[in-house]
Design an enzyme around this catalytic site. Structure first.
Site, short mmCIF file in Angstrom:
data_model
loop_
_atom_site.label_atom_id
_atom_site.label_comp_id
_atom_site.label_asym_id
_atom_site.label_seq_id
_atom_site.Cartn_x
_atom_site.Cartn_y
_atom_site.Cartn_z
N GLU A 51 14.93 87.31 5.60
CA GLU A 51 15.02 88.24 6.74
C GLU A 51 15.08 89.69 6.27
O GLU A 51 14.60 90.59 6.95
CB GLU A 51 16.24 87.91 7.62
CG GLU A 51 16.21 86.50 8.24
CD GLU A 51 14.95 86.20 9.05
OE1 GLU A 51 14.36 87.14 9.62
OE2 GLU A 51 14.53 85.03 9.09
N HIS A 101 11.68 91.08 6.22
CA HIS A 101 11.21 91.57 7.53
C HIS A 101 11.82 92.93 7.86
O HIS A 101 11.14 93.82 8.34
CB HIS A 101 11.60 90.61 8.65
CG HIS A 101 10.81 89.34 8.67
ND1 HIS A 101 9.44 89.32 8.62
CD2 HIS A 101 11.21 88.04 8.74
CE1 HIS A 101 9.03 88.06 8.67
NE2 HIS A 101 10.08 87.26 8.74
N MET A 111 8.72 85.28 1.52
CA MET A 111 8.27 85.51 2.88
C MET A 111 7.52 84.33 3.51
O MET A 111 6.93 84.45 4.58
CB MET A 111 7.42 86.79 2.96
CG MET A 111 8.23 88.06 2.68
SD MET A 111 9.86 88.10 3.46
CE MET A 111 9.42 88.26 5.18
N ASP A 131 10.56 106.94 20.49
CA ASP A 131 11.75 107.53 19.87
C ASP A 131 12.68 108.01 20.98
O ASP A 131 13.86 107.73 20.97
CB ASP A 131 11.38 108.70 18.95
CG ASP A 131 10.75 108.20 17.66
OD1 ASP A 131 11.01 107.03 17.31
OD2 ASP A 131 10.01 108.96 17.03
ZN LIG Z 1 10.38 85.33 8.78
#
Ligand SMILES: [Zn+2]
Ligand SMILES: [Zn+2]
Length: 511
Positions: free
Chosen positions: A226, A229, A243, A311
Site C-alpha cells: 500500500e 500506491h 506491487m 485543490d
Molecule cells: Zn494495490
C-alpha cells in the site's frame, strides 16, 4: 444455456471470431466474478442492468487479461486455478485503468509523485489485533524499504494532516470504496496528493504470522504494498514484485520492477532539477541535453478540469475561482467560463512567493480583500488582485501549533469567518476583530459534511462544501448537508459532459 445463446445472437463477434469462442467454457461467470472483472478493470463498466451486453468473446478476453496479470496460463476460461483468484486476499486498487481514458488524464490520475523529498505520515489508529505503536513500527520499516529508491525521507507526525494518513476502517467508510468483511479485499490506498491508506479492520491483522495460517493477514506484507500506491505506483503484473495485487508473504525487499517504477516517478526529475539548478548561468545550453521525448507536451500540460480533484474553489468578486496545481479557472456562472482563463495563478496574484506551488486555502473578506493562506502565513490582495501585505495566522488568534488551515470561508448566514483546520474549526468575527469564544469546535458539528473539506463556498445564498471530485450543499437551518448530496462537481459546476469514464472517476477517485 438459453441466456448463453442470446449472448451469441447479439454478438457478431461471437460468430465472426469463431476461433476465440471455441475455448469458451459453457458456464458464464457468476455475478460475483463479473463484479470482480469490472471492479479491477478487466471488463468495461456498463450500467448494472446491462450485463447481458457483454459478449462471450469480451468475457473470455477479460478472463485472459486477468490470467495474464496474475501470471496464470492465459486460457480465457474459468478453470479452477483462475476461480481461486476471485477468492484470494488482495488489494482493492484497480489492476487495469480503463483504456478509453486518454493517456494524459490516465497519467494524471495514477502516475504522479509527491513532487518533494520530505513526506510526512501519520497512523491514526491500530486494529483490534495490532496496537497502534506496533503498526507505527511496521509502517516505518516498510517506508524505510522504499525511501532509498526515491531518495525520500519520511517523518511520522502525531497530529494534524500528514501526506500519508494510515487508518483501520471497516465496511463503508465514506470514500466510496467499502470494504467487504473478512478475506478478499484487505486494504487500499490513494495516490498522491491524497495519500490515504486504509486497512480493513475486519481482517485479523498479524505481525509475522505462520505462513500457513490463512486466517491471519500479515500487516507488514500488505503495508509495504500500500505504501507503493501512496507513493504513486500502480499494480504490476510481475509476480514477486511488491506491487503485484494479490496477497503474498513474506515480502522483505523491493523487486526490480518496483524499483523501476520509483525511478520513473522520483529519480528522473530530481536528477534533472539538480543539474539545471547547479548551473543557472548555462541553463539554456543544458536544457536540450535533458529534453526527453514528450517533454514539450509536459510544458503544455494542464490538468483536466473534468477529471480531477480540485485543490480548492472559492467565490470571489461574485465569480467562481477554481484552483488546481499551478492553474486558476474563473467562471462567471456555473458552466460559463470567463474568457482568458485558465491562467497560472502566479500571473494573477503577483507578489505571491514562487515557492507557493498550489493554492489550497483562499477567501474574500467582507471588505472584498482576498487572502491566500499557506502554512502559518497569508498574503492579502485587494479585489483587483494587487498585493497589499503578508500576515500571519496569529493575526486571527489561531494557536501557534496549527501548521496550516485547510479551508476558510465567510458565511452569509451570520457574516462570520470560519477557519477550518482538518477536523476542527474556529469562528472569527471580522467586524469585532476577534475570535468568537468557545472555539475550536469539531467539524462533526456540520452533520453529513465530509472532512477534511477541500473548499467551502457561498454561491447564490447557499453554502457548498467540496471534497475530492464531489460536493455537498449545506442546509443552514437543519445544520446538515442535504440528503441527496454529494454530487459530482465536474458536471454540476463546469462544462463537463457526463461520460461513463467520468462517472467512474467520480466514484473511483482512487482505488
Ligand atoms: Zn494495490
Ligand atoms: Zn478507503
Amino acid at each position: 444455456m438459453y441466456a448463453k445463446s442470446v449472448f451469441c445472437l447479439l454478438s457478431l463477434v461471437c460468430y465472426s471470431v469463431s476461433s476465440q469462442t471455441i475455448y469458451v467454457e459453457p458456464k458464464s461467470p457468476t455475478p460475483e466474478q463479473l463484479d470482480f472483472l469490472k471492479k479491477y478493470g478487466y471488463l468495461p463498466e456498463v450500467p448494472p442492468d446491462a450485463d447481458a451486453a457483454y459478449t462471450v468473446s469480451s468475457m473470455s478476453e477479460a478472463v485472459r487479461k486477468m490470467q495474464a496479470f496474475a501470471g496464470l496460463p492465459e486460457t480465457g476460461t474459468l478453470d479452477d486455478e483462475t476461480k481461486q483468484l476471485f477468492k484470494r486476499k488482495r488489494c482493492g486498487v484497480k489492476d487495469i485503468e480503463s483504456s478509453s481514458t486518454s493517456a494524459r488524464s490516465r497519467r494524471y490520475i495514477l502516475q504522479q509523485s509527491w513532487n518533494k523529498r520530505y513526506i510526512t505520515y501519520r497512523v491514526v489508529n491500530g486494529s483490534s489485533t495490532l496496537d497502534k505503536s506496533r503498526v507505527e513500527e511496521l509502517l516505518e520499516k516498510g517506508l524505510a524499504v522504499w525511501a532509498p529508491f526515491g531518495n525520500l525521507s519520511f517523518s511520522g507526525i502525531e497530529q494534524g494532516r500528514a501526506d500519508i494518513q494510515v487508518s483501520f476502517v471497516s465496511g463503508d467508510h465514506g470514500d466510496g470504496f467499502p470494504f467487504d468483511g473478512p478475506g478478499r479485499v484487505v486494504a487500499h490506498a490513494f495516490p498522491p496528493p491524497h495519500g490515504a491508506m486504509h486497512f480493513d479492520d475486519e481482517e485479523l491483522w498479524g505481525d509475522n504470522p505462520e505462513e500457513d495460517d490463512e486466517d491471519v493477514t500479515d500487516f507488514f506484507a500488505v503495508a509495504i504494498h500500500e505504501i507503493g500506491h501512496a507513493l504513486g505506483l500502480s499494480h504490476s503484473n510481475v509476480k514477486g514484485s511488491v506491487m503485484y495485487p494479490y496477497y503474498q508473504t513474506p515480502v522483505e525487499s523491493l523487486h526490480w520492477d518496483d524499483i523501476l517504477g520509483m525511478q520513473e516517478l522520483y529519480l528522473q526529475d530530481q536528477e534533472e532539477t539538480a543539474v539545471v539548478t547547479e548551473s543557472p548561468g548555462s541553463q539554456t545550453s543544458l536544457v536540450p541535453r535533458f529534453t526527453k521525448p514528450g517533454s514539450d507536451e509536459d510544458e503544455n500540460y494542464m490538468p483536466d478540469l473534468c477529471m480531477t480533484n480540485y485543490d480548492t474553489l472559492q467565490v470571489m468578486n461574485d465569480k467562481i475561482f477554481v484552483f488546481e496545481e499551478e492553474w486558476v479557472w474563473v467562471l462567471r456562472d456555473r458552466h460559463v467560463m470567463e474568457p482568458g482563463y485558465p491562467k497560472r495563478f502566479h500571473d494573477v496574484f503577483r507578489g505571491l512567493p514562487a515557492n507557493i506551488t498550489i493554492i489550497k486555502t483562499i477567501y474574500q473578506k467582507q471588505n472584498r480583500n482576498i487572502l491566500i493562506f499557506s502554512g502559518q502565513n497569508y498574503w492579502e490582495f485587494d479585489s483587483t488582485f494587487h498585493f497589499i501585505k503578508k500576515g500571519s495566522l496569529s493575526d486571527y488568534s489561531i494557536p501557534d501549533e496549527v501548521p496550516e488551515l485547510t479551508t476558510v470561508f465567510l458565511s452569509n448566514y451570520n457574516n462570520k469567518t470560519y477557519l477550518i483546520e482538518e477536523e476542527r474549526y474556529w469562528r472569527y468575527d471580522e467586524s469585532a476583530g476577534r475570535m468568537d469564544e468557545r472555539f475550536p469546535k469539531e467539524m462533526s458539528m456540520w452533520r453529513q459534511v465530509p472532512y477534511p473539506v477541500d473548499a467551502a463556498v457561498v454561491w447564490k445564498g447557499d453554502t457548498f462544501f467540496f471534497q475530492g471530485p464531489r460536493f455537498w450543499r449545506f442546509d443552514n437551518e437543519l445544520v446538515q448537508a442535504h440528503e441527496y448530496y454529494p454530487l459530482p462537481t465536474a458536471q454540476f459546476w463546469f462544462d463537463c459532459e457526463s461520460t461513463s469514464d467520468m462517472d467512474r472517476y467520480i466514484t473511483n477517485d482512487g482505488p
